[in-house]
Design a protein around this motif. Structure first.
Motif, PDB file in Angstrom:
ATOM      1  N   UNK A 162       0.831  -1.216   0.000  1.00  0.00           N
ATOM      2  CA  UNK A 162       0.000   0.000   0.000  1.00  0.00           C
ATOM      3  C   UNK A 162       0.859   1.256   0.000  1.00  0.00           C
ATOM      4  N   UNK A 163       1.900   1.255   0.787  1.00  0.00           N
ATOM      5  CA  UNK A 163       2.792   2.417   0.799  1.00  0.00           C
ATOM      6  C   UNK A 163       3.407   2.640  -0.582  1.00  0.00           C
ATOM      7  N   UNK A 164       3.832   1.560  -1.196  1.00  0.00           N
ATOM      8  CA  UNK A 164       4.416   1.683  -2.530  1.00  0.00           C
ATOM      9  C   UNK A 164       3.392   2.207  -3.533  1.00  0.00           C
ATOM     10  N   UNK A 165       2.159   1.760  -3.364  1.00  0.00           N
ATOM     11  CA  UNK A 165       1.087   2.224  -4.245  1.00  0.00           C
ATOM     12  C   UNK A 165       0.847   3.715  -4.078  1.00  0.00           C
ATOM     13  N   UNK A 180       8.587  12.680  -2.148  1.00  0.00           N
ATOM     14  CA  UNK A 180       9.779  12.820  -1.293  1.00  0.00           C
ATOM     15  C   UNK A 180       9.399  12.655   0.159  1.00  0.00           C
ATOM     16  N   UNK A 181       8.316  13.336   0.561  1.00  0.00           N
ATOM     17  CA  UNK A 181       7.870  13.281   1.960  1.00  0.00           C
ATOM     18  C   UNK A 181       7.534  11.851   2.348  1.00  0.00           C
ATOM     19  N   UNK A 182       6.780  11.196   1.491  1.00  0.00           N
ATOM     20  CA  UNK A 182       6.352   9.828   1.800  1.00  0.00           C
ATOM     21  C   UNK A 182       7.544   8.879   1.841  1.00  0.00           C
ATOM     22  N   UNK A 183       8.418   9.022   0.887  1.00  0.00           N
ATOM     23  CA  UNK A 183       9.603   8.147   0.845  1.00  0.00           C
ATOM     24  C   UNK A 183      10.418   8.279   2.127  1.00  0.00           C
ATOM     25  N   UNK A 184      10.582   9.507   2.580  1.00  0.00           N
ATOM     26  CA  UNK A 184      11.334   9.737   3.824  1.00  0.00           C
ATOM     27  C   UNK A 184      10.607   9.158   5.029  1.00  0.00           C
ATOM     28  N   UNK A 185       9.282   9.229   4.984  1.00  0.00           N
ATOM     29  CA  UNK A 185       8.460   8.758   6.102  1.00  0.00           C
ATOM     30  C   UNK A 185       8.416   7.239   6.199  1.00  0.00           C
ATOM     31  N   UNK A 187       9.095   3.625   6.874  1.00  0.00           N
ATOM     32  CA  UNK A 187      10.004   2.967   7.820  1.00  0.00           C
ATOM     33  C   UNK A 187      10.655   1.758   7.181  1.00  0.00           C
ATOM     34  N   UNK A 188       9.893   1.154   6.285  1.00  0.00           N
ATOM     35  CA  UNK A 188      10.395  -0.046   5.618  1.00  0.00           C
ATOM     36  C   UNK A 188      10.367   0.224   4.122  1.00  0.00           C
ATOM     37  N   UNK A 189      11.380  -0.221   3.429  1.00  0.00           N
ATOM     38  CA  UNK A 189      11.422  -0.047   1.972  1.00  0.00           C
ATOM     39  C   UNK A 189      11.899  -1.340   1.350  1.00  0.00           C
ATOM     40  N   UNK A 190      11.360  -1.636   0.183  1.00  0.00           N
ATOM     41  CA  UNK A 190      11.876  -2.792  -0.547  1.00  0.00           C
ATOM     42  C   UNK A 190      12.326  -2.336  -1.938  1.00  0.00           C
ATOM     43  N   UNK A 191      12.682  -3.283  -2.773  1.00  0.00           N
ATOM     44  CA  UNK A 191      13.191  -2.932  -4.097  1.00  0.00           C
ATOM     45  C   UNK A 191      12.153  -2.162  -4.908  1.00  0.00           C
ATOM     46  N   UNK A 192      10.894  -2.542  -4.754  1.00  0.00           N
ATOM     47  CA  UNK A 192       9.832  -1.818  -5.463  1.00  0.00           C
ATOM     48  C   UNK A 192       9.800  -0.358  -5.031  1.00  0.00           C
ATOM     49  N   UNK A 193       9.925  -0.107  -3.734  1.00  0.00           N
ATOM     50  CA  UNK A 193       9.949   1.267  -3.223  1.00  0.00           C
ATOM     51  C   UNK A 193      11.029   2.076  -3.935  1.00  0.00           C
ATOM     52  N   UNK A 194      12.205   1.501  -3.998  1.00  0.00           N
ATOM     53  CA  UNK A 194      13.335   2.206  -4.623  1.00  0.00           C
ATOM     54  C   UNK A 194      13.095   2.410  -6.112  1.00  0.00           C
ATOM     55  N   UNK A 195      12.549   1.409  -6.755  1.00  0.00           N
ATOM     56  CA  UNK A 195      12.241   1.550  -8.180  1.00  0.00           C
ATOM     57  C   UNK A 195      11.181   2.620  -8.422  1.00  0.00           C
ATOM     58  N   UNK A 196      10.224   2.701  -7.522  1.00  0.00           N
ATOM     59  CA  UNK A 196       9.173   3.700  -7.659  1.00  0.00           C
ATOM     60  C   UNK A 196       9.756   5.106  -7.511  1.00  0.00           C
ATOM     61  N   UNK A 197      10.589   5.313  -6.517  1.00  0.00           N
ATOM     62  CA  UNK A 197      11.125   6.665  -6.297  1.00  0.00           C
ATOM     63  C   UNK A 197      12.092   7.042  -7.438  1.00  0.00           C
ATOM     64  N   UNK A 198      12.812   6.060  -7.938  1.00  0.00           N
ATOM     65  CA  UNK A 198      13.669   6.309  -9.103  1.00  0.00           C
ATOM     66  C   UNK A 198      12.838   6.759 -10.296  1.00  0.00           C
ATOM     67  N   UNK A 199      11.785   6.026 -10.581  1.00  0.00           N
ATOM     68  CA  UNK A 199      10.909   6.375 -11.700  1.00  0.00           C
ATOM     69  C   UNK A 199      10.207   7.704 -11.446  1.00  0.00           C
TER      70      UNK A 199
END
Length: 314
Positions: A162-165, A180-185, A187-199
RNA sequence: AGUCUGGUUCUUGAGUU
């Protein structure tokens, strides 16, 4: 039995039909989970006909079996098959509804998906997440945030999906600062999270930030590499794109297509054609890219001959 | 305790809320 089922389930996940079938037949006993694992395997490999046959051979059906069939049609069949089955099923739960909604979303039927969403008896985190993704996809910020409100009001805690979504949703809606705000907030990140912020950075045209994210990533997959490649291509950084492409540890069809688009968009149709011929496989994206490239150059002869030789057209 | 179904990220163009 549970041990047998666990192994069977592993084969199903890997899509190893032979081994799974063999194991299934050799098992001393089978329960619904065994049968359902075999159904899950047909979903994975996308064999609708075999899946149907399997379903018909089952001694009993539970809700998971019905939902599996629904999912098989949703992912590899026609929408009318999904809807027919949905209305014919003896029982439905929140998963059944979510499968139908996802099928509609995949086919870009947002209106219908939304109606189903509003009609379903209960929303859970997964159904709300699916709907939120659809709203963001459709560019509907108000409804996107409406669904987020609903999620926040639920008992269920937000999970990483849900966070990634949410992160990706704000990116699609063009709100990079919110990302940016959400990414910083988070607590847990996975590869999808990183791919999403990159994109997200790439989409916003922040190539430096995208590059920084890429460099910071502990783990990368094909999506990571292709996202950065596509970012270079979208910003007409052809040299950087080529250098990246050549240095990539692995490439999949999306990667080849992104590079192809890079050449085609910059008018390098000879290079594009060479790349196209070197591709291990091609799909409608590749064909359309090359076709569009020649079209844009006014090269009707090449475009025409490619069009005539296309195995699939849409 | 552990096994079966649904929700998130990357590529072309057209179209659609």
């Amino acid at each position: 039995l549970i041990s047998w089922n666990s192994i069977l389930s592993a084969y199903a996940d890997l899509g190893h039909l032979e081994e799974a079938t063999h194991l299934f037949e050799a098992m001393p006993e089978r329960d619904l989970a065994s049968w359902n694992s075999m159904l899950a395997m047909h979903i994975r490999i996308g064999d609708v006909e075999q899946g149907k046959r399997f379903f018909d051979q089952m001694p009993h059906h539970n809700l998971i079996a019905w939902n599996s069939m629904l999912s098989l049609f949703a992912q590899h069949g026609h929408l009318y098959q999904v809807l027919c089955l949905f209305y014919a099923m003896p029982l439905r739960d929140v998963v059944s509804w979510t499968v139908v909604i996802s099928a509609q979303i995949h086919r870009r039927q947002f209106q219908e998906a939304r109606s189903m969403f509003l009609a379903m008896p209960r929303h859970d985190l997964a159904s709300c997440t699916a709907m939120a993704a659809a709203c963001a996809d459709a560019g509907d910020l108000d409804r996107f945030e409406q669904v987020l409100e609903e999620i926040r009001g639920q008992q269920e805690q937000l999970d990483l999906v849900s966070w990634n979504t949410i992160l990706n949703g704000y990116s699609q809606l063009g709100l990079i600062d919110e990302c940016k705000i959400i990414f910083e907030k988070m607590l847990e990140r996975d590869l999808v999270t990183w791919n999403v912020i990159l994109a997200a950075y790439a989409r916003a045209g922040h190539l430096d930030d995208a590059g920084r994210v890429f460099a910071d990533m502990a783990e990368r997959d094909q999506v990571t590499w292709t996202a950065l490649l596509a970012a270079y291509v979208a910003n007409n950084m052809l040299d950087a794109a080529v250098a990246l492409f050549d240095s990539m540890p692995q490439r999949h069809l999306y990667t080849w297509n992104a590079m192809l688009a890079g050449y085609a968009r910059n008018g390098h149709l000879d290079q594009a054609k060479n790349l196209f011929d070197a591709m291990p496989e091609s799909d409608i994206f590749a064909w359309n890219t090359l076709l569009g490239g020649w079209g844009a150059m006014g090269d009707v002869a090449n475009a025409q001959s490619l069009f005539d030789s296309m195995p699939i057209r849409d």
